[in-house]
Structure formats: structure tokens, C-alpha cells
Design an enzyme around this catalytic site. Structure first.
Site, short mmCIF file in Angstrom:
data_model
loop_
_atom_site.label_atom_id
_atom_site.label_comp_id
_atom_site.label_asym_id
_atom_site.label_seq_id
_atom_site.Cartn_x
_atom_site.Cartn_y
_atom_site.Cartn_z
CG ASP A 300 -1.92 0.99 1.23
OD1 ASP A 300 -2.62 1.25 0.42
OD2 ASP A 300 -1.62 2.08 2.30
CD GLU A 342 -2.21 2.16 -3.65
OE1 GLU A 342 -3.22 2.90 -3.67
OE2 GLU A 342 -1.43 2.32 -2.63
#
Ligand code: GLC
Length: 655
Positions: A300, A342
């Protein structure tokens, strides 16, 4: 200069060799029992360690070599890797071997991803287990469960504010249930994907609580400042990510009486990776997740993990080194584990995270954004250019292609790419925002703005795929022609996602044309975050409507089932080779996919008018005279131009 780099790296290699010579006996002693229990497994571990150690050492030296206790941390990191191997179950060690024998398994055309919120899809982990047949019917082989760890009550950024990586949110289940679910999924050929939210923790994480209580060791885990002097210096060059939460990137913490770095929400405290203890602590969390059976970690917010004064503190070289060091550790202790990055940043930066040594998989935000761009403009010039020039990634790696996710859509294309095809980038982004938020007279979309920045005029867009593609508006107007067009748009976008190379990732609910849910505005914990409009609870009522081909949802669902099954049979859709060709028609996107001896020519019409591809171009790029469109079974000949109906797409095989 060259000579000195060589000398440096030789010196580093020698140091690496010396350090492992010294550390290995300690590691062997520590793991004596586990080694005796699985001598062959240990041999593999040592072989992997020998292979990865020089690069791991070099990375850690570069990151933390300046710390007086570098060798202490090095030893602790190595011991953590050893213990992770010790705790790895026989089933997961067997998986490690299977993956080593077939390392590029994820490039198969049989791969299909899905992403969902456990609570919104099935209430709990137990509920999800019962709903697995639904996912299996879709053909899912990769399942990303949105963050499901302990996090603060109320607003917790959809779970992205993690209070403990080792505790499942009690409302949905337990860690034992999660581990058992991972086993079940693996047995059924589905890889479990979870988030590794490693840029920040919630302000209720144990580390944050200790920092707040004044523990200096844990205050070093975060970026904490006594006054505004340094935050002001940083703020001058930082991009505001969540400007509607608060201006700037720092939050005043009343409890501590200090400023704290918070890139996202004020309750998400950025971790300080300049501190080797943070790297080590997060490596241990990574091992823990790998050992409950997670096969892919979604990294993330990768862009933000390293801060540097005078820069935007995004995509710093050290961010790459940190991920590569995690990668090397995974290769040693739990080699089946893959990373998906990401990085929702400029396309030049996105690809820098992708390599076998860093993240093997990556979201493809450019394909996503430009599919929507092409849908709004009915023209494919920017999309085609991006595919032609920016598609290729490191050998062996794969894109994860998606149309919608739990996040907003940002217009992430490169400004020069836009100019090169005659588009003014700034005006175009304004147009796209207006178009997708229904603020344009010709718009079919029902989206809403997300994080509009009053200073820069920048904004992003929220909304479900079906609402953005025009279905919501068409249904409200009871207009069968508009409904038909919206359905065609939805299938067109999916056809690109399913046929471009990489892993297609379905945002669960999209397969049933789920519309926006405006109810979030009544929930104080969600009202301030428009992304909740497209995080819709799955509707299990009246499953019979899924087979109703007369309803848009039923029709789309069944067409997608058909397209997915078709994709899985085509070798050409495996791998990632993709060649865009000039269709000579601004509305038609054309590309060739080939793999393992099969070749398919894909053409997609992004306009609501019939379009043609000339016979000459068809012969040239279809390589032949007679074709079969795999979608319809229609036989075509290149004696005539290829005619495509509004939003039609074809997957042509030469016969
Ligand atoms: C990622 C997530 C997003 C979240 C942010 C902070 O971008 O996708 O939902 O808000 O990270 O964790």
C-alpha cells in the site's frame, strides 16, 4: 568514478561474505530443532540465503550502514527470517517448492482476480467461506480481501489505519479463521491477497500508543516534531494527498503535544523508515502475514515511504531499496510470497517499482484511467499512445489490470503524452473531472468529486463502474436506448481488461452492474469520504435476477461469465506481449496479443456509432484473410472492411 563504484561493490561483497560467515553459525544454532526436523528444507533455505544475502546486505548497508548498531539490526533481521522459515507450515513450504518450479504461474490466462470487502460482501470471514461458490463460479484465482485488521472505531480509512497486523477486526472474525480460509482458498486454486499497509499505522497501534506515552524508542518509529519549523519546510514541496481532511501533511497531536507526519488521514501516522528498527518490525509483520498463507501482499502507498527535505517525498530511491530488501527477505524465508505495488503516481514512476527483485506485480493505473478517458472522448489516441509506449515492463512481471477499485480515479497520464497527440493536459483533466461528475452537458456519468483541492484545482472522481458508464442515468430516464449503450460500455471496458496482458482484477459488484450508493452521506464516519459511494454492500437478495438476461445486471453478469471462460481458453491472453496498431480510425483501439503459438487481434470501438477498420488494415494487422471472432463465432473475411457496431469489440483469430 567507475573504478570507485567497482571498488565499493567489491568491498560490499566482501563485507557481505564476512558477515554471513559470522552470522550463519548463530542462525544454525538458534534453529537447531527445526533444521533437524526438515534437513532438506533447511538446505533449500541456506541455498536461498546464499543467493539473496549479497543483495540484501548491500541494500541494508546502503539504508542503515550509517547507524552505530547496524550489525545488531542485521543479525536481528536475519534471525527473524530464520524464525519465519521455522514457523512456515509444511503446506506453505510445499507451496514454495511448487512456485519455484513454475515461477511465472501468475502470467497464465487462467488467472482472474477479484477484490472485495469481507464485511460488505459476506458480513464475516465465516460468511465469506459460505460465499466462495459465487467466486468460484466467476473463475476467481486471486482474491484480494480489503484491509481486515484491527483498526479504530468509526473512520479508519476503510481499514487502512491498522492498529495491529496480527489481529483480525473482531467484527468479522479471528486470525485462526483467516489462516483456515487461506488454506481452503489455496486448496481450491485461489491465492489470498492482503494489504501490507506499511507506510503508516493507525494512531491506536501499540507503537503509536507508546510513542504518545513518551517512549523515545517508539517516538523514533514515526516522524514527530516539537514545532512547525521542520513541517513548514517539508510542506513547501509536498503534494497534499487528502486536502479535504486537513491542509498540509502534518497533524497536531494533542496527547503528545507534537506535530506528526500524516500523509493521508490525521489518524494514519507515517512510519520512519530511516530507523532500522522500523524496517525490522515491519519485516516481522510481513513474515507473519506470509505464514498465515497470504500469497500476494499488496504494498500500500509505496511511493510515500521515504521522506527527503526539499522534494515531494514521493518515489525516493530509498523507497525502492526498502521494498527490494523486503523482497530479498521474502525470497529467503517465504519465497512463494509475491508483491503487488500500489503506486498511483506518474506513469514513469509506476514502472520503476516493477521488477522480479522489487514488486513482481503492479496495478496498472494508466490503463484504468485512459479507458475512462477514451470512453468520455470516444477517441483512443491517448490510450493507444500510452499502450504503445508504456506497456512493457520487466521480464517475468505482470500488470494487474482493473477498471474500478475501492479508490477514486485520478487522471494520471503524462502531460507530454497528451501534448504529443494534440491534447492540452490541464484542460483535459478539467474536462474529465467535469464529465465524470455529471458537470458536463453531454455526460452520461454519475460520479462525484473526491479530494478537490481548492488551491490547485485538482480533483479525482468517485463512483461505481456502472454509474460512471451511464447505467444509473439511463435507468433513471427509463430510456432503453441509453440503457443499451451503457451496458455495451461496461462490456467494452471489461473486454479490454480481460484481453490486455496481465491479471484482470474484478471489483466485486461490478459484474452485476452495481450502482452508486448515496447512503454513506448519512454515516458520520463515512460522510467526508466520497469513495464510500462505490464501496457498496453486496446485494444477495433475489439471486434469480442474475440469470435474467432481460435486466442489465443479469445480462452483464452472464456476458462476463462467458468472456471470462473464453479468456481462460486462449493461450494468446497469457503472458504480457501486447502490440498496439494504428487502426486509422480515431475511435478504434487495436492490439495484437500473442503467446505460446496463438495470436489474436483485438479491436474495440469506443464510440456509440458504427465504425469500420479498412480491409487493408485488417489484412495487415490480422495477418491473414479469414478470421473468426471468438466472441460471436462470426466468420469474417478481409475482402471487406471490418464493421463494428457501437461499442463492439472483437477478438479475431486467423482461420
Ligand atoms: C492506498 C489505499 C487507499 C488509502 C491509502 C492510505 O492508496 O488504496 O484507500 O486511503 O492508501 O492507506
Amino acid at each position: 568514478m567507475r573504478g570507485s563504484i567497482m571498488a565499493d561493490s567489491e568491498w560490499t561483497r566482501a563485507q557481505a561474505a564476512r558477515s554471513i560467515e559470522r552470522l550463519l553459525p548463530r542462525l544454525r544454532a538458534e534453529l537447531a530443532d527445526a533444521r533437524a526436523a526438515d534437513p532438506a528444507g533447511w538446505e533449500c533455505f541456506e541455498a536461498r540465503l546464499a543467493r539473496e544475502w549479497p543483495r540484501l546486505f548491500a541494500l541494508l548497508l546502503q539504508l542503515y550502514g550509517g547507524h552505530y548498531d547496524f550489525f545488531y539490526h542485521l543479525e536481528q533481521i536475519l534471525l527473524a527470517a530464520g524464525r519465519a522459515w521455522e514457523q512456515r507450515s509444511p503446506a506453505l513450504r510445499a507451496l514454495d517448492e511448487r512456485r519455484a518450479a513454475d515461477p511465472f504461474w501468475y502470467q497464465s490466462q487462467r488467472m482472474l482476480g477479484a477484490v472485495l470487502y469481507v464485511d460488505r460482501f459476506a458480513g464475516t470471514l465465516a460468511g465469506l467461506r459460505e460465499r466462495l461458490p459465487y467466486l468460484e463460479q466467476l473463475g476467481i484465482t486471486y482474491l484480494h480481501l480489503m484491509p481486515l485488521f484491527l483498526s479504530p472505531e468509526g473512520n479508519n480509512d476503510g481499514g487502512y489505519a491498522v492498529s495491529s497486523y496480527r489481529t483480525v477486526n473482531p467484527a468479522i472474525g479471528t486470525m485462526d479463521e483467516l489462516a483456515a480460509l487461506a488454506d481452503t482458498l489455496r486448496e481450491r486454486g485461489i491465492s489470498l491477497v492482503l494489504d501490507f499497509v506499511f507506510n503508516h499505522t493507525s494512531n491506536e497501534h501499540e507503537w503509536a500508543l507508546k510513542a504518545r506515552a513518551g517512549d523515545p524508542e517508539y517516538q523514533e518509529f514515526y516522524h514527530i516534531f516539537p514545532d512547525r519549523t521542520i513541517p513548514d519546510q517539508y510542506d513547501r514541496t509536498l503534494r497534499e494527498i487528502f486536502p479535504s481532511v486537513r491542509r498540509g501533511s502534518f497533524t497536531w497531536d494533542e496527547g503528545m503535544g507534537r506535530w506528526i507526519w500524516t500523509t493521508f488521514n490525521s489518524f494514519q501516522w507515517d512510519l520512519n523508515y530511516a530507523n532500522p528498527a522500523v524496517f525490522r518490525a515491519m519485516a516481522e509483520e510481513m513474515f507473519f502475514l506470509a505464514n498465515i498463507g497470504v500469497e500476494v501482499l499488496r504494498l500500500d502507498a509505496v511511493a510515500f515511504i521515504w521522506k527527503r527535505l526539499g522534494t515531494n517525498s514521493e518515489n525516493q530511491p530509498e523507497a525502492h531499496s526498502i521494498i527490494q530488501a523486503f523482497n530479498a527477505l521474502a525470497r529467503i524465508a517465504c519465497p512463494a510470497l509475491l508483491f503487488k505495488s500500489e503506486a498511483i503516481v506518474h506513469p514513469d514512476e509506476v514502472v520503476r517499482y516493477i521488477s522480479l527483485d522489487e514488486a513482481q506485480l503492479s496495478y496498472n493505473p494508466l490503463l484504468m484511467a485512459l479507458c475512462w478517458e477514451a470512453l468520455a472522448t470516444r477517441e483512443v489516441r491517448l490510450l493507444a499512445r500510452a499502450l504503445a509506449t508504456r506497456w512493457r515492463i520487466a521480464e517475468g512481471c505482470a500488470w494487474v489490470n482493473y477498471l474500478r477499485s475501492h479508490d477514486d480515479i485520478g487522471w494520471t497520464f503524462d502531460d507530454d503524452d497528451a501534448r504529443a497527440v494534440g491534447i492540452d493536459p490541464w484542460g483535459h483533466r478539467r474536462f474529465l473531472n467535469a464529465f465524470y461528475t455529471g458537470d458536463h452537458p453531454a455526460s452520461f456519468a454519475r460520479g462525484v468529486p473526491f479530494q478537490a483541492n481548492p488551491t490547485t484545482g485538482d480533483a479525482r472522481v468517485s463512483g461505481t463502474l456502472a454509474s460512471l458508464a451511464g447505467l444509473e442515468q439511463a435507468l433513471q430516464e427509463h430510456n432503453p436506448i441509453l440503457i443499451d449503450l451503457a451496458v455495451r460500455r461496461i462490456l467494452l471496458l471489461h473486454s479490454v481488461m480481460l484481453s490486455a496482458g496481465g491479471i484482470p482484477l474484478l471489483y466485486i459488484g461490478d459484474e452485476l452492474a452495481t450502482l452508486n450508493d448515496y447512503g454513506f452521506t448519512h454515516d458520520p464516519a463515512r460522510a467526508g469520504d466520497s469513495r464510500w459511494i462505490h464501496r457498496v454492500a453486496f446485494d444477495w437478495t433475489r439471486p434469480e435476477r442474475w440469470s435474467d438476461m432481460a435486466s442489465p445486471a443479469g445480462y452483464i453478469y452472464n456476458e462476463l461469465l462467458r468472456l471470462i471462460a473464453l479468456r481462460k481458453e486462449q493461450e494468446a491472453f497469457g503472458g504480457s506481449a501486447l502490440e498496439v496498431f494504428d487502426t486509422g480510425n480515431p475511435h478504434l483501439l487495436g492490439y495484437v496479443r500473442h503467446n505460446n503459438g496463438q495470436r489474436l487481434t483485438c479491436v474495440a470501438n469506443f464510440s456509440e456509432r458504427p465504425q469500420t477498420l479498412t480491409a487493408n488494415r485488417l489484412r495487415l494487422h490480422g495477418l491473414g484473410y479469414r478470421f473468426c471472432d471468438l466472441n460471436t463465432g462470426a466468420r469474417l473475411s478481409a475482402d471487406e472492411a471490418l464493421a463494428l457496431a457501437p461499442y463492439q469489440f472483437v477478438w479475431l483469430e486467423t482461420v
